[in-house]
Design a protein around this motif. Structure first.
Motif, PDB file in Angstrom:
ATOM      1  N   TRP A 144     -17.102 -15.643  -1.032  1.00  0.00           N
ATOM      2  CA  TRP A 144     -15.897 -15.331  -0.292  1.00  0.00           C
ATOM      3  C   TRP A 144     -15.085 -14.218  -0.939  1.00  0.00           C
ATOM      4  CZ3 TRP A 144     -15.200 -17.025   4.536  1.00  0.00           C
ATOM      5  CH2 TRP A 144     -16.009 -18.068   4.957  1.00  0.00           C
ATOM      6  N   PHE A 145     -15.726 -13.105  -1.247  1.00  0.00           N
ATOM      7  CA  PHE A 145     -15.030 -11.947  -1.807  1.00  0.00           C
ATOM      8  C   PHE A 145     -14.122 -11.305  -0.758  1.00  0.00           C
ATOM      9  CE2 PHE A 145     -15.135  -7.315  -2.761  1.00  0.00           C
ATOM     10  CZ  PHE A 145     -14.420  -7.348  -3.937  1.00  0.00           C
ATOM     11  N   VAL A 146     -14.705 -10.838   0.326  1.00  0.00           N
ATOM     12  CA  VAL A 146     -13.915 -10.223   1.390  1.00  0.00           C
ATOM     13  C   VAL A 146     -13.065 -11.281   2.086  1.00  0.00           C
ATOM     14  CG1 VAL A 146     -14.042  -8.970   3.589  1.00  0.00           C
ATOM     15  CG2 VAL A 146     -15.571  -8.354   1.715  1.00  0.00           C
ATOM     16  N   GLY A 147     -13.618 -12.464   2.276  1.00  0.00           N
ATOM     17  CA  GLY A 147     -12.865 -13.546   2.916  1.00  0.00           C
ATOM     18  C   GLY A 147     -11.594 -13.900   2.164  1.00  0.00           C
ATOM     19  N   THR A 148     -11.634 -13.839   0.841  1.00  0.00           N
ATOM     20  CA  THR A 148     -10.439 -14.126   0.043  1.00  0.00           C
ATOM     21  C   THR A 148      -9.385 -13.051   0.260  1.00  0.00           C
ATOM     22  OG1 THR A 148     -11.736 -15.297  -1.621  1.00  0.00           O
ATOM     23  CG2 THR A 148      -9.579 -14.489  -2.306  1.00  0.00           C
ATOM     24  N   ALA A 149      -9.809 -11.797   0.335  1.00  0.00           N
ATOM     25  CA  ALA A 149      -8.862 -10.708   0.596  1.00  0.00           C
ATOM     26  C   ALA A 149      -8.226 -10.863   1.978  1.00  0.00           C
ATOM     27  CB  ALA A 149      -9.557  -9.360   0.466  1.00  0.00           C
TER      28      ALA A 149
ATOM     29  N   ILE B  94      -0.455  -6.736  -2.261  1.00  0.00           N
ATOM     30  CA  ILE B  94       0.214  -5.443  -2.438  1.00  0.00           C
ATOM     31  C   ILE B  94      -0.112  -4.514  -1.272  1.00  0.00           C
ATOM     32  CG2 ILE B  94       0.257  -3.338  -3.840  1.00  0.00           C
ATOM     33  CD1 ILE B  94      -0.143  -5.242  -6.292  1.00  0.00           C
ATOM     34  N   GLY B  95      -1.380  -4.471  -0.875  1.00  0.00           N
ATOM     35  CA  GLY B  95      -1.768  -3.630   0.253  1.00  0.00           C
ATOM     36  C   GLY B  95      -1.102  -4.044   1.550  1.00  0.00           C
ATOM     37  N   ALA B  96      -1.114  -5.336   1.823  1.00  0.00           N
ATOM     38  CA  ALA B  96      -0.486  -5.830   3.058  1.00  0.00           C
ATOM     39  C   ALA B  96       1.020  -5.558   3.032  1.00  0.00           C
ATOM     40  CB  ALA B  96      -0.768  -7.317   3.234  1.00  0.00           C
ATOM     41  N   GLY B  97       1.630  -5.760   1.883  1.00  0.00           N
ATOM     42  CA  GLY B  97       3.071  -5.524   1.761  1.00  0.00           C
ATOM     43  C   GLY B  97       3.434  -4.063   1.970  1.00  0.00           C
ATOM     44  N   LYS B  98       2.655  -3.156   1.384  1.00  0.00           N
ATOM     45  CA  LYS B  98       2.931  -1.725   1.563  1.00  0.00           C
ATOM     46  C   LYS B  98       2.736  -1.309   3.022  1.00  0.00           C
ATOM     47  CE  LYS B  98       2.598   1.339  -1.648  1.00  0.00           C
ATOM     48  NZ  LYS B  98       2.133   2.324  -2.636  1.00  0.00           N
ATOM     49  N   ALA B  99       1.749  -1.906   3.686  1.00  0.00           N
ATOM     50  CA  ALA B  99       1.523  -1.582   5.103  1.00  0.00           C
ATOM     51  C   ALA B  99       2.685  -2.076   5.962  1.00  0.00           C
ATOM     52  CB  ALA B  99       0.212  -2.197   5.578  1.00  0.00           C
ATOM     53  N   LEU B 100       3.189  -3.277   5.663  1.00  0.00           N
ATOM     54  CA  LEU B 100       4.350  -3.781   6.407  1.00  0.00           C
ATOM     55  C   LEU B 100       5.576  -2.918   6.145  1.00  0.00           C
ATOM     56  CD1 LEU B 100       3.943  -7.655   6.030  1.00  0.00           C
ATOM     57  CD2 LEU B 100       3.524  -6.257   8.070  1.00  0.00           C
ATOM     58  N   ASP B 101       5.750  -2.503   4.884  1.00  0.00           N
ATOM     59  CA  ASP B 101       6.874  -1.625   4.543  1.00  0.00           C
ATOM     60  C   ASP B 101       6.794  -0.301   5.294  1.00  0.00           C
ATOM     61  OD1 ASP B 101       7.814  -3.546   2.797  1.00  0.00           O
ATOM     62  OD2 ASP B 101       7.087  -2.523   0.982  1.00  0.00           O
ATOM     63  N   ALA B 102       5.572   0.151   5.578  1.00  0.00           N
ATOM     64  CA  ALA B 102       5.380   1.404   6.316  1.00  0.00           C
ATOM     65  C   ALA B 102       5.573   1.211   7.819  1.00  0.00           C
ATOM     66  CB  ALA B 102       3.996   1.974   6.040  1.00  0.00           C
ATOM     67  N   GLY B 103       5.846  -0.032   8.247  1.00  0.00           N
ATOM     68  CA  GLY B 103       6.089  -0.298   9.659  1.00  0.00           C
ATOM     69  C   GLY B 103       4.842  -0.422  10.502  1.00  0.00           C
TER      70      GLY B 103
ATOM     71  N   VAL C  29       1.181 -11.871   5.283  1.00  0.00           N
ATOM     72  CA  VAL C  29       1.764 -11.369   6.534  1.00  0.00           C
ATOM     73  C   VAL C  29       2.438 -12.509   7.294  1.00  0.00           C
ATOM     74  CG1 VAL C  29       1.160 -10.441   8.818  1.00  0.00           C
ATOM     75  CG2 VAL C  29       0.276  -9.356   6.744  1.00  0.00           C
ATOM     76  N   ALA C  30       1.798 -13.678   7.355  1.00  0.00           N
ATOM     77  CA  ALA C  30       2.385 -14.823   8.057  1.00  0.00           C
ATOM     78  C   ALA C  30       3.692 -15.259   7.405  1.00  0.00           C
ATOM     79  CB  ALA C  30       1.395 -15.979   8.097  1.00  0.00           C
ATOM     80  N   CYS C  31       3.679 -15.372   6.097  1.00  0.00           N
ATOM     81  CA  CYS C  31       4.892 -15.826   5.396  1.00  0.00           C
ATOM     82  C   CYS C  31       6.019 -14.801   5.492  1.00  0.00           C
ATOM     83  CB  CYS C  31       4.582 -16.120   3.924  1.00  0.00           C
ATOM     84  SG  CYS C  31       3.546 -17.558   3.668  1.00  0.00           S
TER      85      CYS C  31
ATOM     86  N   PRO D 101       1.537  -2.306  12.317  1.00  0.00           N
ATOM     87  CA  PRO D 101       1.342  -3.606  12.978  1.00  0.00           C
ATOM     88  C   PRO D 101       0.747  -4.637  12.012  1.00  0.00           C
ATOM     89  CG  PRO D 101       0.460  -1.828  14.331  1.00  0.00           C
ATOM     90  CD  PRO D 101       0.821  -1.222  13.009  1.00  0.00           C
ATOM     91  N   LEU D 102       0.927  -5.906  12.342  1.00  0.00           N
ATOM     92  CA  LEU D 102       0.503  -6.998  11.467  1.00  0.00           C
ATOM     93  C   LEU D 102      -0.999  -6.970  11.185  1.00  0.00           C
ATOM     94  CD1 LEU D 102       2.672  -9.932  12.882  1.00  0.00           C
ATOM     95  CD2 LEU D 102       3.228  -8.279  11.094  1.00  0.00           C
ATOM     96  N   LEU D 103      -1.814  -6.757  12.207  1.00  0.00           N
ATOM     97  CA  LEU D 103      -3.264  -6.713  12.002  1.00  0.00           C
ATOM     98  C   LEU D 103      -3.654  -5.551  11.086  1.00  0.00           C
ATOM     99  CD1 LEU D 103      -6.053  -7.860  12.538  1.00  0.00           C
ATOM    100  CD2 LEU D 103      -6.139  -6.503  14.637  1.00  0.00           C
ATOM    101  N   THR D 104      -2.990  -4.424  11.267  1.00  0.00           N
ATOM    102  CA  THR D 104      -3.248  -3.274  10.402  1.00  0.00           C
ATOM    103  C   THR D 104      -2.868  -3.588   8.962  1.00  0.00           C
ATOM    104  OG1 THR D 104      -2.830  -1.802  12.272  1.00  0.00           O
ATOM    105  CG2 THR D 104      -2.793  -0.812  10.073  1.00  0.00           C
ATOM    106  N   ALA D 105      -1.793  -4.333   8.765  1.00  0.00           N
ATOM    107  CA  ALA D 105      -1.386  -4.725   7.413  1.00  0.00           C
ATOM    108  C   ALA D 105      -2.467  -5.573   6.750  1.00  0.00           C
ATOM    109  CB  ALA D 105      -0.051  -5.480   7.460  1.00  0.00           C
ATOM    110  N   VAL D 106      -3.091  -6.454   7.519  1.00  0.00           N
ATOM    111  CA  VAL D 106      -4.187  -7.271   6.980  1.00  0.00           C
ATOM    112  C   VAL D 106      -5.356  -6.372   6.587  1.00  0.00           C
ATOM    113  CG1 VAL D 106      -5.898  -9.053   7.541  1.00  0.00           C
ATOM    114  CG2 VAL D 106      -3.506  -9.370   8.210  1.00  0.00           C
ATOM    115  N   VAL D 107      -5.702  -5.419   7.447  1.00  0.00           N
ATOM    116  CA  VAL D 107      -6.815  -4.510   7.155  1.00  0.00           C
ATOM    117  C   VAL D 107      -6.522  -3.687   5.898  1.00  0.00           C
ATOM    118  CG1 VAL D 107      -8.095  -2.490   8.001  1.00  0.00           C
ATOM    119  CG2 VAL D 107      -7.640  -4.410   9.531  1.00  0.00           C
ATOM    120  N   ILE D 108      -5.323  -3.163   5.779  1.00  0.00           N
ATOM    121  CA  ILE D 108      -4.950  -2.378   4.588  1.00  0.00           C
ATOM    122  C   ILE D 108      -4.999  -3.265   3.343  1.00  0.00           C
ATOM    123  CG2 ILE D 108      -3.085  -1.092   3.452  1.00  0.00           C
ATOM    124  CD1 ILE D 108      -4.241   0.494   5.738  1.00  0.00           C
TER     125      ILE D 108
END
Length: 190
Positions: free
Chosen positions: A113-118, A67-76, A126-128, A78-85
């Motif tokens: 792998w708590f953070v690693g899973t996120a 959900i976080g990555a998707g909302k970041a992509l929707d906001a336009g 983001v890749a898909c 960058p891809l790395l920022t979407a992963v961080v969000i």
């Protein structure tokens, strides 16, 4: 606080009004879930935290990251920022819970792998979505499946996130019980 902290953190980073402030049902459902968790905690004690709660975390962590990555992509963004969000949205709630409980936040201790899973869920989404141009639902399903299977397998097998090298005389290792043992203990199966 833990039920809405991830979403609020995500929305603040995206410069949006946090969803729980726009729709009071978020707060109502969060309070009902907290009451249910307190009831289960009262009856099950530590077994709840180490069994069912960990399994539920395996299910929810990938969803929040997607959900976080998707909302970041929707906001336009960058891809790395979407992963961080995606990572912030998935882990900020647990951070707040741990701080208010007076324990070291899970992000700062070695775990399954708590953070690693996120990170994995966010990267797969983001890749898909952005690179392979899959739809939202197929990207979400792929990211959830990959991240859930990874997290649950890590918990079953006791895999832990790597940590920086430390001199052996300073390293103290305590084995972490596998989730299947915790679930058996929680539900009384031998």
């Amino acid at each position: 606080m833990g039920g809405v902290a991830g979403g609020i953190s995500r929305d603040v980073l995206l410069m949006q009004i946090p969803a729980p402030l726009l729709n009071p049902m978020y707060l109502v459902l969060t309070i009902l879930a907290a009451l249910l968790a307190m009831r289960i905690e009262y009856n099950a004690g530590q077994k709840f935290r180490e069994g069912l709660f960990q399994f539920a975390t395996s299910l929810s962590l990938p969803w929040y990251a997607v959900i976080g990555a998707g909302k970041a992509l929707d906001a336009g963004l960058p891809l790395l920022t979407a992963v961080v969000i995606g990572v912030v949205g998935a882990t900020a709630g647990r951070f707040i819970i741990d701080l208010t409980c007076g324990v070291t936040p899970k992000q700062f201790i070695r775990g399954e792998w708590f953070v690693g899973t996120a990170v994995l869920a966010s990267v797969v989404y983001v890749a898909c979505f952005a690179w392979l141009h899959w739809g939202v639902w197929s990207s979400t399903l792929a990211a959830f499946t990959v991240a859930f299977v990874f997290r649950y397998t890590a918990m079953l097998r006791g895999w832990e996130e790597p940590e920086p090298w430390m001199p052996p005389e300073l390293a103290v290792e305590t084995p972490r019980p596998a989730i299947q043992d915790q679930l058996r203990k929680e539900f009384g199966d031998s």
